[in-house]
Design an enzyme around this catalytic site. Structure first.
Site, PDB file in Angstrom:
ATOM      1  N   GLU A  11       0.846  -1.197   0.000  1.00 13.45           N
ATOM      2  CA  GLU A  11       0.000   0.000   0.000  1.00 13.45           C
ATOM      3  C   GLU A  11       0.880   1.245   0.000  1.00 13.45           C
ATOM      4  OE1 GLU A  11      -3.607   1.872   2.762  1.00 13.45           O
ATOM      5  OE2 GLU A  11      -2.090   0.586   3.690  1.00 13.45           O
TER       6      GLU A  11
ATOM      7  N   LYS B 287      -9.630   2.453  -2.577  1.00 13.25           N
ATOM      8  CA  LYS B 287      -9.859   1.867  -1.258  1.00 13.25           C
ATOM      9  C   LYS B 287     -11.210   2.333  -0.701  1.00 13.25           C
ATOM     10  CE  LYS B 287      -7.573   1.619   3.304  1.00 13.25           C
ATOM     11  NZ  LYS B 287      -6.392   2.135   4.066  1.00 13.25           N
TER      12      LYS B 287
ATOM     13  N   CYS C 136      -5.496  -2.791   2.512  1.00 11.01           N
ATOM     14  CA  CYS C 136      -5.260  -2.724   3.965  1.00 11.01           C
ATOM     15  C   CYS C 136      -6.524  -2.887   4.815  1.00 11.01           C
ATOM     16  CB  CYS C 136      -4.538  -1.419   4.291  1.00 11.01           C
ATOM     17  SG  CYS C 136      -3.598  -1.495   5.853  1.00 11.01           S
TER      18      CYS C 136
END
Length: 255
Positions: free
Chosen positions: A40, A106, A140
């Site tokens: 990430e 994300k 994540c």
């Protein structure tokens, strides 16, 4: 399919140094890798200062990914900061030779670091293709929300790129294994190492089989590179022998 996971220490908010570092790692990769995955925010580390990064540098990132994919003839994935219509995104890029760069933004922003105050959340679940393989990209904190990654019999590989702190390493290990088992897919978890302001990272990148078994191996030359071979026929045979996916509950995500 052979995959490589890279988990180096990142240079804080320094895009040029990080890109040069990854270029050096690419030179050391074993032959015949089809997919290479970076952590990430591989260009900066997990910064809450996106406005400090020059817009020209943010634009250059997907171009660099495309250039590297074409130079080395593998697909390349990882997340970086993106700027679009006065908003910033934690954007998962997916580049392949001679193919336009694809992306996923994300969805779940890490409120404990106030990520939601600096970045906009993505809205769309996406599937990328690599030959016959179907890939679901995640970033994540998405790992903690299994409904968002639930396999609808529409993907084979689930990728999580992360800056996951060492203090919660056991959570990382446990949830990755759960995602592999419940979705009967390969899971690639790629985490960084080293330090960022106030945070330690210890990597723990891993490739898990659809049964939740660890199948990755460390490079003999560089501890920050891991490899794995994914077997599509073996995965499909397991899904047919143990078709739990046929009994999955129907659901619909509503924003």
């Amino acid at each position: 399919m052979k995959v490589a996971l890279l988990q180096p220490e990142l240079y804080w908010e320094n895009i040029d140094r990080n890109l040069k570092m990854f270029e050096n790692l690419f030179e050391r990769l074993e032959n015949n890798c089809s997919l290479v995955v970076l952590p990430e925010m591989f260009t900066t580390g997990f910064t809450m200062n996106p406005e400090k990064i020059a817009s020209s540098a943010l634009t250059e990132t997907p171009r660099w990914l495309q250039l590297m994919a074409e130079k080395y003839q593998f697909s390349l994935a990882g997340s970086s900061i993106a700027s679009e219509e006065n908003n910033f995104y934690n954007r998962f890029y997916f580049a392949s030779p001679a193919v336009k760069v694809k992306y996923y933004d994300k969805r779940h922003l890490f409120r404990m670091s106030e990520e939601q105050n600096h970045y906009s959340a993505g809205k769309e679940r996406k599937i990328f293709s690599l030959g016959e393989w179907r890939i679901l990209p995640q970033v994540c904190y998405d790992l903690r929300f299994p409904v968002w990654s639930r396999n609808r019999n529409d993907y084979d590989i689930l990728i999580y790129v992360a800056n996951w702190p060492a203090v919660r390493q056991d959570v990382w290990n446990t949830l990755l294994k759960a995602r592999a088992i419940e979705n009967q897919c390969y899971v690639l978890g790629v985490n960084r190492t080293g330090k960022a302001p106030g945070i330690d990272y210890q990597g723990g990148s891993v490739v898990l089989s659809p049964k939740g078994a660890i199948i990755s191996r460390k490079s003999s030359e560089n501890p920050n590179i891991l490899y794995a071979d994914l077997d599509r026929d073996e995965m499909n045979a397991f899904r047919e022998k143990f078709p739990a996916w046929k009994d999955a509950d129907y659901f619909e995500i509503v924003d």
